[in-house]
Design a protein around this motif. Structure first.
Motif, PDB file in Angstrom:
ATOM      1  N   PHE A  65      17.006  55.924  40.492  1.00 19.18           N
ATOM      2  CA  PHE A  65      18.133  55.410  39.303  1.00 19.18           C
ATOM      3  C   PHE A  65      17.440  56.213  38.456  1.00 19.18           C
ATOM      4  O   PHE A  65      15.881  56.487  38.537  1.00 19.18           O
ATOM      5  CB  PHE A  65      17.735  54.217  38.915  1.00 19.18           C
ATOM      6  N   SER A  97      17.429  56.084  33.465  1.00 23.56           N
ATOM      7  CA  SER A  97      17.272  55.906  33.068  1.00 23.56           C
ATOM      8  C   SER A  97      17.720  57.378  31.745  1.00 23.56           C
ATOM      9  O   SER A  97      16.559  57.894  31.713  1.00 23.56           O
ATOM     10  CB  SER A  97      16.857  54.895  31.840  1.00 23.56           C
ATOM     11  N   SER A 132      18.632  53.903  26.586  1.00 29.04           N
ATOM     12  CA  SER A 132      18.704  52.357  26.479  1.00 29.04           C
ATOM     13  C   SER A 132      18.233  51.695  25.730  1.00 29.04           C
ATOM     14  O   SER A 132      16.996  51.784  25.633  1.00 29.04           O
ATOM     15  CB  SER A 132      17.687  52.122  28.142  1.00 29.04           C
ATOM     16  N   ASN A 158      23.419  53.882  25.346  1.00 28.67           N
ATOM     17  CA  ASN A 158      22.796  53.920  27.012  1.00 28.67           C
ATOM     18  C   ASN A 158      23.780  54.698  27.910  1.00 28.67           C
ATOM     19  O   ASN A 158      24.746  54.538  28.035  1.00 28.67           O
ATOM     20  CB  ASN A 158      23.564  52.063  27.191  1.00 28.67           C
ATOM     21  N   TYR A 183      22.903  55.891  32.253  1.00 27.69           N
ATOM     22  CA  TYR A 183      21.954  55.710  33.526  1.00 27.69           C
ATOM     23  C   TYR A 183      22.610  56.514  34.833  1.00 27.69           C
ATOM     24  O   TYR A 183      23.693  56.097  34.919  1.00 27.69           O
ATOM     25  CB  TYR A 183      21.610  54.443  33.839  1.00 27.69           C
ATOM     26  N   ALA A 189      17.776  46.595  37.508  1.00 30.72           N
ATOM     27  CA  ALA A 189      17.689  47.054  36.595  1.00 30.72           C
ATOM     28  C   ALA A 189      17.974  45.964  35.586  1.00 30.72           C
ATOM     29  O   ALA A 189      19.461  46.144  35.566  1.00 30.72           O
ATOM     30  CB  ALA A 189      18.066  48.892  36.269  1.00 30.72           C
ATOM     31  N   TYR A 223      13.400  47.843  36.686  1.00 28.74           N
ATOM     32  CA  TYR A 223      13.194  48.436  34.802  1.00 28.74           C
ATOM     33  C   TYR A 223      14.213  47.515  34.038  1.00 28.74           C
ATOM     34  O   TYR A 223      15.020  46.776  34.888  1.00 28.74           O
ATOM     35  CB  TYR A 223      14.572  49.323  35.036  1.00 28.74           C
ATOM     36  N   LEU A 233      15.749  47.169  30.801  1.00 28.39           N
ATOM     37  CA  LEU A 233      16.363  47.705  30.120  1.00 28.39           C
ATOM     38  C   LEU A 233      17.156  47.420  28.585  1.00 28.39           C
ATOM     39  O   LEU A 233      16.540  46.287  28.346  1.00 28.39           O
ATOM     40  CB  LEU A 233      17.894  47.174  30.467  1.00 28.39           C
ATOM     41  N   CYS A 290      12.535  51.474  30.098  1.00 26.71           N
ATOM     42  CA  CYS A 290      13.790  52.138  29.838  1.00 26.71           C
ATOM     43  C   CYS A 290      13.329  52.647  28.592  1.00 26.71           C
ATOM     44  O   CYS A 290      13.850  52.141  27.669  1.00 26.71           O
ATOM     45  CB  CYS A 290      15.406  51.690  30.260  1.00 26.71           C
TER      46      CYS A 290
END
Length: 231
Positions: free
Chosen positions: A3, A5, A8, A13, A15, A149, A199, A201, A229
């Motif tokens: 994953f 980023s 974010s 945004n 990912y 996330a 994560y 966000l 992130c």
């Protein structure tokens, strides 16, 4: 399953999720030029993009991705709001298999037409990622998670101190974004025994605090890597 980023925040945004042989994009909230600049992979190599809702910080270049041949998946409500005729419509709790990744949509809670979050499983490794951004809360439960996330937008104490922010804006944030205590309470309801990374966000630059949030999550979830992130 990785994953990454790319962006974010309320500015945008995006990912990347990859099994190695299959790579998908979650959110398309950057200009195509900026997405190309930030992405470590060629846009043409993306197997699909999944959009959670129609706000431009999440869907800015969705149409352009479709135009260059990247299949876009989203709810019917989101597709209508974006006026995106080329979208692939999926329903809540429906699963889509893209290469070695299985993506399952679920309902989230935001001030948009039909917002989704996504659970993603790698068919080869059986790793599972739960992804949810721009939602005030969650009520889904997934077993076997290895990565989470999740939206962690603000602390109510910090939001309340913003004297120059109108009360009606503060209430809109409270009704549409996830507060740190809500995120923590939700995560404690999940089976996190196999989770290696959480994560965080979409953290607010004005009512969030990266150092404070990191310290709190590390105390609440010892042994799990906490990653905030950045923009």
């Amino acid at each position: 399953m990785t994953f990454i980023s790319l962006a974010s925040s309320s500015k945008g945004n995006a990912y990347l999720v990859s099994s190695g042989s299959t790579t998908i994009l979650l959110e398309a909230g950057l200009s195509m030029k900026e997405l190309r600049r930030r992405s470590p992979v060629q846009i043409s190599s993306l197997n699909a993009v999944f959009i959670t809702h129609e706000h431009m910080d999440h869907a800015k270049c969705a149409k352009k991705l479709c135009d260059v041949g990247v299949p876009a998946y989203m709810s019917e409500g989101t597709a209508i709001a974006l006026d995106l005729e080329d979208a692939n419509i999926i329903d809540s709790h429906e699963s889509v298999e893209i290469g070695t990744l299985k993506i399952t949509a679920f309902d989230t809670y935001h001030n948009t037409a039909q917002p989704f979050g996504y659970a993603i499983e790698d068919a080869n490794t059986k790793e599972r990622l739960l992804f949810a951004v721009d939602t005030v809360n969650l009520n889904v439960r997934w077993s076997g998670l290895t990565q989470v996330a999740i939206e962690c937008n603000y602390a109510d104490e910090l939001l309340g101190r913003l004297s120059r922010l109108p009360d009606k804006v503060k209430e809109r944030i409270r009704r549409s974004h996830m507060e740190i205590e809500t995120a923590i309470k939700y995560l404690h309801k999940l089976d996190l025994r196999n989770v290696r990374t959480i994560y965080l966000l979409h953290m607010s630059s004005s009512s969030g605090d990266a150092g404070r949030f990191l310290d709190r999550f590390e105390r609440e979830f010892p042994g799990i890597n906490i990653h905030i992130c950045a923009e």
